[in-house]
Design a protein around this motif. Structure first.
Motif, PDB file in Angstrom:
ATOM      1  N   ASP A 450       0.827  -1.208   0.000  1.00  0.00           N
ATOM      2  CA  ASP A 450       0.000   0.000   0.000  1.00  0.00           C
ATOM      3  C   ASP A 450       0.856   1.250   0.000  1.00  0.00           C
ATOM      4  N   LYS A 451       1.942   1.227   0.777  1.00  0.00           N
ATOM      5  CA  LYS A 451       2.817   2.399   0.861  1.00  0.00           C
ATOM      6  C   LYS A 451       3.519   2.651  -0.475  1.00  0.00           C
ATOM      7  N   LEU A 452       3.937   1.577  -1.162  1.00  0.00           N
ATOM      8  CA  LEU A 452       4.587   1.755  -2.457  1.00  0.00           C
ATOM      9  C   LEU A 452       3.615   2.311  -3.493  1.00  0.00           C
ATOM     10  N   HIS A 453       2.405   1.819  -3.483  1.00  0.00           N
ATOM     11  CA  HIS A 453       1.411   2.334  -4.430  1.00  0.00           C
ATOM     12  C   HIS A 453       1.091   3.798  -4.139  1.00  0.00           C
ATOM     13  N   LYS A 454       0.996   4.131  -2.858  1.00  0.00           N
ATOM     14  CA  LYS A 454       0.733   5.520  -2.500  1.00  0.00           C
ATOM     15  C   LYS A 454       1.924   6.397  -2.878  1.00  0.00           C
ATOM     16  N   GLY A 455       3.135   5.883  -2.646  1.00  0.00           N
ATOM     17  CA  GLY A 455       4.325   6.635  -3.013  1.00  0.00           C
ATOM     18  C   GLY A 455       4.412   6.884  -4.508  1.00  0.00           C
ATOM     19  N   ALA A 456       3.967   5.915  -5.291  1.00  0.00           N
ATOM     20  CA  ALA A 456       3.992   6.088  -6.745  1.00  0.00           C
ATOM     21  C   ALA A 456       3.137   7.263  -7.186  1.00  0.00           C
TER      22      ALA A 456
END
Length: 658
Positions: A450-456
């Motif tokens: 979730d954090k990686l998708h949000k960071g993207a």
């Protein structure tokens, strides 16, 4: 802890019975905030009415009844909260010969005596506590509203109606104000836009047009001669932060820990004042464990502590809380809840939160409040440690990410975003689970996907403030989702502009203190606890603790990769670090999984494209697209969808209530 409501001006004052009935309806809407007593006061000649619901905590006798007049007869107050140093104020009044003949020992009576002796503002500046109140000055015909420094207690106000019917409404809960016959109830689309970005509506805004929240640290005065509301600030978090940066703590790290422990112990001792059973929420994390440890050192009996457990391992902190409780010797109660029990809270959310509020941790907060209320009437909590002592991973993450982003062309960043989102969050989580245990505890984190998708989604940020706004946003462009939507000021970016001279991490903490803490964290806890008639107290928000934290250099908050360093050192004097050191875990619920499973039918009905179009608040296509992507498992849009669903459910509830 109580609730109050009232009105000023308007028509119909020739019929005192009708005005009293209106006030009673408004006040009765807050029964849960004050189940022990109800009081009503009206002055038809002055055209002012005050109503009060009481949860008796200090001075359980009739001497604590409200609305309460001052000994001089000049002031009439409706008060919500606690003044923890009110006995000190009484001593000061006695020493100066200004004390009245006391009728009881409530802090409300102390405030009124202070108003007679020093005036309203000076009394508020002397007070240590959490509060919101409305006080009528009979001598000058002025109504004054005031809210505590950090925003622990809610206070809404605003004009409704037109012409001779125009009336000024105020109170603890919008549900009470909605019961006034002049209340109009039009949705403020700017506030709705803000909800979609943040999952909450920040002061001074409210979900209804014409209504507002009084900002923390503020007072507002109004009279019917000119009908102008004059707001003043008696305590400014920005100015206190700035003063802390200009005059930082100059002692050694050991001296800083000593000073912090002394201030916290004093705050905890003050907040243990009650004439009813008292306990504490305990998650087993740094903040709540510190509060409980300091409670236990100052208590002659085992402190009652409460934890909620989930069977889903990634959301369960109960086992950690149990270990801390065993070490400290508290009288600990835990309750493991099923998904069905947690989801059973959802139909109650529109009633508990009288304006839409979409932090999913509201569900376990309601549950732990219910658990605590079955044993105690007051519960201390560990909220605010993250904002004060640099506890959120997103602070250091944002700094590191911006250091890398700012050195790379925008086109490269956009390509990286496409690569990160090419794998689902679940896939990233499975991959991360293989190497995460090999990392130091300070670098471990949950829900990596979730954090990686949000960071993207924030790789195209142009400043670090823009990056932080993106990382804390649920919809990047909410104005495009709300029909005729716009984001009202002051926005987070407006607040950031006021923080010139702050370092990046200091600015992020200050933004959370000004925005996220009062309007998300504190609102969540207050509404959840009050729904079951439980008073909550937050020792870390004693303003003397807050001002000390603002003076601590960054190296005493983030040190050697450890967040909340100074606070941890206080805790480790009472609890072994081995019981605390672990990846930070949010106090949430698996909303994303539930939306694909047991909540799917409920959500599908609320997100149906035709319904969204007919209601006219949202552009349907972006929402429907995210709903399909979420159901397919392609993306995890739980936060963005939860914001919309909470509003839709709240809107449905409004149609069926007064």
């Amino acid at each position: 802890m109580c609730g109050f409501a009232g009105f000023l001006g308007g028509d119909g004052w020739h019929d005192a019975g009708a005005c009293h009935a209106t006030l009673a309806r408004m006040t009765d809407a807050m029964h849960a905030r004050g189940p022990d007593d109800a009081g009503y006061w009206l002055d038809p000649e002055a055209r002012v009415a005050l109503g009060h619901r009481r949860l008796a905590i200090v001075d359980l006798s009739p001497a604590g009844h409200q609305p309460m007049p001052s000994a001089s007869g000049r002031w009439m107050i409706a008060f919500n909260g606690e003044i923890y140093n009110h006995l000190d104020l009484r001593q000061e009044l006695h020493a100066s010969g200004l004390a009245p003949a006391w009728r009881g020992h409530s802090d409300t009576e102390t405030l009124l005596a202070g108003f007679d002796a020093w005036g309203v503002r000076e009394t508020v500046e002397r007070a240590v506590g959490m509060f919101a109140f409305a006080v009528w000055d009979r001598a000058n015909g002025v109504l004054t509203l005031a809210r505590d420094r950090l925003g622990e207690k809610p206070l809404y106000y605003g004009w409704q109606g037109w012409g001779r019917e125009r009336v000024f409404l105020f109170g603890s809960d919008l549900a009470a104000l909605r019961r006034h016959p002049r209340f109009e109830g039009a949705i403020d689309r700017g506030a709705l836009t803000q909800l979609l970005r943040h999952n909450y509506i920040a002061a001074p805004h409210a979900i209804y047009e014409g209504m507002a929240k009084l900002p923390p640290g503020s007072m507002l005065g109004i009279n019917l001669r000119d009908c102008i509301a004059r707001e003043t600030v008696y305590w400014s978090a920005v100015e206190r932060y700035r003063a802390g940066l200009e005059r930082p703590f100059g002692g050694s790290p050991e001296q800083a820990v000593d000073a912090l422990e002394s201030l916290l112990a004093q705050a905890v001792k003050r907040q243990m004042m009650a004439d009813v059973p008292l306990g504490a929420f305990l998650s087993g994390g740094v903040d709540s464990s510190t509060v409980v440890a300091l409670m236990q050192t100052q208590s002659s009996r085992s402190v009652k502590t409460f934890s909620i457990g989930f069977h889903e391992a990634q959301y369960d902190e109960a086992k950690h809380a149990k270990a801390v409780a065993a070490h400290l010797g508290t009288d600990h109660t835990e309750l493991y809840v099923t998904a069905a029990e947690a989801m059973a809270v959802i139909p109650r959310l529109p009633e508990i939160y009288s304006e839409p509020f979409a932090d999913s941790s509201q569900l376990p907060t309601v549950l732990v409040s219910q658990l605590a209320r079955s044993h105690v009437t007051v519960s201390l909590s560990g909220d605010a440690g993250d904002e004060l002592f640099c506890g959120y991973n997103r602070y250091s993450l944002t700094e590191r990410l911006w250091g890398r982003l700012s050195a790379r062309p925008l086109a490269v960043r956009r390509f990286a975003a496409r690569m990160l989102t090419s794998l689902s969050p679940d896939t990233w989580n499975r991959m991360a689970s293989m190497f995460m245990p090999l990392l130091p505890p300070a670098l471990q984190m949950a829900n990596v996907g979730d954090k990686l998708h949000k960071g993207a989604g924030v790789l195209d940020s142009r400043t670090i403030d823009d990056l932080y706004l993106g990382l804390t946003s649920h919809w990047r462009d909410p104005g495009a989702i709300v029909v005729r939507g716009h984001e009202p000021g002051p926005s987070m970016m407006d607040l950031a502009a006021r923080l010139d001279g702050f370092g990046d991490m200091q600015r992020m903490m200050a933004l959370d203190m000004l925005h996220y803490l009062p309007d998300d964290i504190l609102a969540k806890v207050d509404r959840a606890a009050m729904s079951v008639s439980l008073e909550t107290r937050v020792p870390l928000l004693d303003h003397q603790v807050v001002e000390f934290a603002m003076r601590l250099p960054g190296a005493m908050k983030l040190r050697g990769g450890a967040t909340k360093w100074a606070l941890r050192q206080v805790l480790y004097r009472h609890v072994p670090s081995a019981l605390i050191e672990r990846p930070k875990m949010g106090f949430g619920a698996p909303i994303g999984v539930w939306l694909r499973g047991p909540l799917r039918e409920w959500a599908s009905a609320l997100l149906e494209e035709g319904r969204l179009r007919r209601e006219g608040y949202f552009e349907p296509q972006p929402i429907v697209r995210r709903w399909r992507e979420h159901l397919s498992g392609q993306r995890n849009w739980q936060h963005a969808l939860w914001n919309v669903l909470v509003f839709q459910d709240w809107l449905e509830h409004q149609r069926h209530t007064i």
